[in-house]
Design a protein around this motif. Structure first.
Motif, mmCIF file in Angstrom:
data_model
loop_
_atom_site.group_PDB
_atom_site.id
_atom_site.type_symbol
_atom_site.label_atom_id
_atom_site.label_comp_id
_atom_site.label_asym_id
_atom_site.label_seq_id
_atom_site.Cartn_x
_atom_site.Cartn_y
_atom_site.Cartn_z
ATOM 1 N N ALA A 1 -58.349 -32.380 -17.336
ATOM 2 C CA ALA A 1 -58.331 -33.838 -17.413
ATOM 3 C C ALA A 1 -58.901 -34.262 -18.762
ATOM 4 O O ALA A 1 -59.564 -33.474 -19.449
ATOM 5 N N VAL A 2 -58.627 -35.506 -19.126
ATOM 6 C CA VAL A 2 -59.116 -36.044 -20.395
ATOM 7 C C VAL A 2 -60.256 -37.003 -20.094
ATOM 8 O O VAL A 2 -60.256 -37.704 -19.079
ATOM 9 N N ALA A 3 -61.272 -37.008 -20.972
ATOM 10 C CA ALA A 3 -62.414 -37.916 -20.796
ATOM 11 C C ALA A 3 -62.866 -38.415 -22.165
ATOM 12 O O ALA A 3 -62.508 -37.845 -23.195
ATOM 13 N N ALA A 4 -63.650 -39.475 -22.155
ATOM 14 C CA ALA A 4 -64.241 -39.970 -23.403
ATOM 15 C C ALA A 4 -65.741 -40.126 -23.183
ATOM 16 O O ALA A 4 -66.168 -40.974 -22.400
ATOM 17 N N GLU B 1 -57.166 -42.340 -23.390
ATOM 18 C CA GLU B 1 -56.095 -42.752 -22.469
ATOM 19 C C GLU B 1 -54.716 -42.478 -23.083
ATOM 20 O O GLU B 1 -53.793 -42.058 -22.389
ATOM 21 N N LYS B 2 -54.623 -42.696 -24.387
ATOM 22 C CA LYS B 2 -53.347 -42.440 -25.082
ATOM 23 C C LYS B 2 -53.009 -40.948 -25.012
ATOM 24 O O LYS B 2 -51.881 -40.565 -24.698
ATOM 25 N N LEU B 3 -54.018 -40.106 -25.271
ATOM 26 C CA LEU B 3 -53.796 -38.648 -25.235
ATOM 27 C C LEU B 3 -53.422 -38.194 -23.819
ATOM 28 O O LEU B 3 -52.509 -37.387 -23.634
ATOM 29 N N ALA B 4 -54.120 -38.737 -22.824
ATOM 30 C CA ALA B 4 -53.831 -38.375 -21.428
ATOM 31 C C ALA B 4 -52.372 -38.711 -21.097
ATOM 32 O O ALA B 4 -51.669 -37.911 -20.464
ATOM 33 N N LEU C 1 -51.720 -35.835 -18.527
ATOM 34 C CA LEU C 1 -52.920 -35.327 -17.856
ATOM 35 C C LEU C 1 -53.677 -36.509 -17.255
ATOM 36 O O LEU C 1 -53.590 -37.632 -17.770
ATOM 37 N N PRO C 2 -54.463 -36.282 -16.179
ATOM 38 C CA PRO C 2 -55.250 -37.390 -15.618
ATOM 39 C C PRO C 2 -56.459 -37.707 -16.491
ATOM 40 O O PRO C 2 -56.906 -36.868 -17.276
ATOM 41 N N MET C 3 -56.967 -38.923 -16.348
ATOM 42 C CA MET C 3 -58.248 -39.289 -16.963
ATOM 43 C C MET C 3 -59.338 -38.933 -15.948
ATOM 44 O O MET C 3 -59.214 -39.243 -14.764
ATOM 45 N N LEU D 1 -60.879 -32.077 -21.530
ATOM 46 C CA LEU D 1 -60.554 -32.315 -22.936
ATOM 47 C C LEU D 1 -61.216 -33.652 -23.235
ATOM 48 O O LEU D 1 -60.763 -34.692 -22.748
ATOM 49 N N ARG D 2 -62.311 -33.616 -23.988
ATOM 50 C CA ARG D 2 -63.088 -34.857 -24.064
ATOM 51 C C ARG D 2 -63.367 -35.289 -25.514
ATOM 52 O O ARG D 2 -63.603 -34.455 -26.397
#
Ligand SMILES: C[S@@+](CC[C@H](N)C(=O)[O-])C[C@H]1O[C@@H](n2cnc3c(N)ncnc32)[C@H](O)[C@@H]1O
Length: 263
Positions: free
Chosen positions: A7-10, A20-23, A28-30, A41-42
Motif C-alpha cells: 500500500a502507499v502512505a504519506a 494518492e497520485k502514485l497509488a 495500489l491502496p492508500m 511504499l511511503r
C-alpha cells in the motif's frame, strides 16, 4: 514471498496528494492509520521509500539515493569503475547506453557520471517509482543535476522497448544488463535492499529473449553483469570478460559472431 501486498502512505502531510497520485497510477491502496500491509511504499521528508512491516531483519527503509553515501563515493570514483571499462569507454565520445535492468539505478548513475546518456528501462512499477523519485531528487541536488539530466527512465519491459528502438532506427551503442542472480535468492547474506527487490520482482523475462533483443540492438556491445562463478547468461559465451572479486562483466562485441557456451 512473491506478490506481496503493498500500500502507499504519506508520513509527510505535504505529500499526501503525491501519494494518492502514485497509488492511483500503480493501482495500489492508500494505507490508513493502523492498517497492516506486507510492504509500505511511503513518502517521507527524505523521499519515497519502501518498508517491509513486521520483519526485524528488514527493518530499515529502502530508498534510491544518489546524493550521499556509497552512491556519492562511487560517483567520485567512476573513472576507476570496472563497469565504465566494460562498456568500452576509454575517453573521447561517451557511448550511448540502454540499461535494460534499471533496478535501483546505481549502475546507470555510474555510467551517466562517466558522461554517458543512459536510457533506463525497468518493468517492475514499484521499483520504477522508487527510481523515479531518486532521480527527481538527484536532478535538484547541485552535485548530481548534470548527471541526472543524462538519464531517462521508462517503466516498461526492455524486450519490447528494444524492439521499438530497432523499429524506429534509433542508434544505441551499448545495452547493459544486470539480471537478478537466482542462485542467491535464499542467501542470508543478500543485502536488505536486494531482498526487497527480489520480493517485488515476481518474474523476469526469458534470458534468451532479453539477450537476443540486446544483441540485435547494440551497435557496439552488450555487457552483462554476472556473479563471478555463474554460468554465462542465456548459455552464450561472451567475447571477453572483466573480472572483479565477486562479480564479472561479460562483454559481447556485437560486430563479431557470438558462440554458444560449451558445458
Ligand atoms: C539486479 S536488478 C538491477 C540492479 C541495477 N543494475 C542497479 O545498479 O541498481 C534487476 C532489475 O531488472 C529488472 N528487469 C528484469 N528484467 C527486465 C525486463 N525485461 N525489462 C525491464 N526490467 C527488467 C528487474 O525488475 C530488477 O529491478
Amino acid at each position: 514471498m512473491l506478490n506481496p501486498d503493498i500500500a502507499v502512505a504519506a508520513l509527510d502531510p505535504a505529500r499526501i496528494a503525491e501519494a494518492e497520485k502514485l497509488a492511483a497510477e500503480l493501482d495500489l491502496p492508500m494505507a490508513g492509520p493502523g492498517d497492516q500491509y506486507h510492504m509500505l511504499l511511503r513518502y517521507t521528508g527524505k523521499g519515497l521509500e519502501l518498508v517491509k512491516q513486521g520483519d526485524p531483519n528488514l527493518a530499515g527503509p529502502v530508498r534510491v539515493e544518489f546524493t550521499r553515501g556509497k552512491a556519492a563515493f562511487r560517483r567520485q570514483q567512476q573513472k576507476q569503475e570496472m563497469l565504465v571499462r566494460a562498456i568500452g569507454f576509454k575517453g573521447g565520445a561517451p557511448p550511448t547506453v540502454v540499461d535494460g535492468t534499471g533496478g535501483m539505478g546505481r549502475d546507470s548513475f555510474i555510467m551517466a557520471a562517466a558522461g554517458c546518456r543512459v536510457q533506463i528501462f525497468e518493468r517492475e512499477p514499484v521499483v520504477a517509482a522508487l527510481l523515479a523519485d531518486g532521480l527527481k531528487r538527484a536532478l535538484v541536488h547541485p552535485a548530481t543535476t548534470k548527471i541526472a539530466q543524462r538519464i531517462r527512465l521508462t517503466a516498461c519491459d526492455t524486450v519490447y522497448a528494444l524492439l521499438e528502438i530497432q523499429r524506429s532506427g534509433q542508434r544505441v551503442d551499448v545495452v547493459y544488463l544486470d539480471p537478478m542472480f537466482p542462485e542467491r535468492r535464499k542467501s542470508a547474506r543478500v543485502k536488505k535492499e536486494l531482498q526487497m527487490l527480489q520480493m517485488l520482482v515476481t518474474c523476469e523475462s526469458s534470458p534468451e529473449h532479453l539477450l537476443t533483443a540486446a544483441l540485435a540492438t547494440a551497435a557496439k556491445r552488450v555487457v552483462v553483469k554476472r556473479p563471478l562463478r555463474a554460468p554465462c547468461f542465456a548459455s552464450r559465451s561472451p567475447s571477453h570478460s572483466l573480472t572483479g572479486k565477486t562479480i564479472r562483466f561479460d562483454v559481447y562485441i556485437t560486430s563479431s559472431s557470438v558462440q554458444t557456451c560449451i558445458p
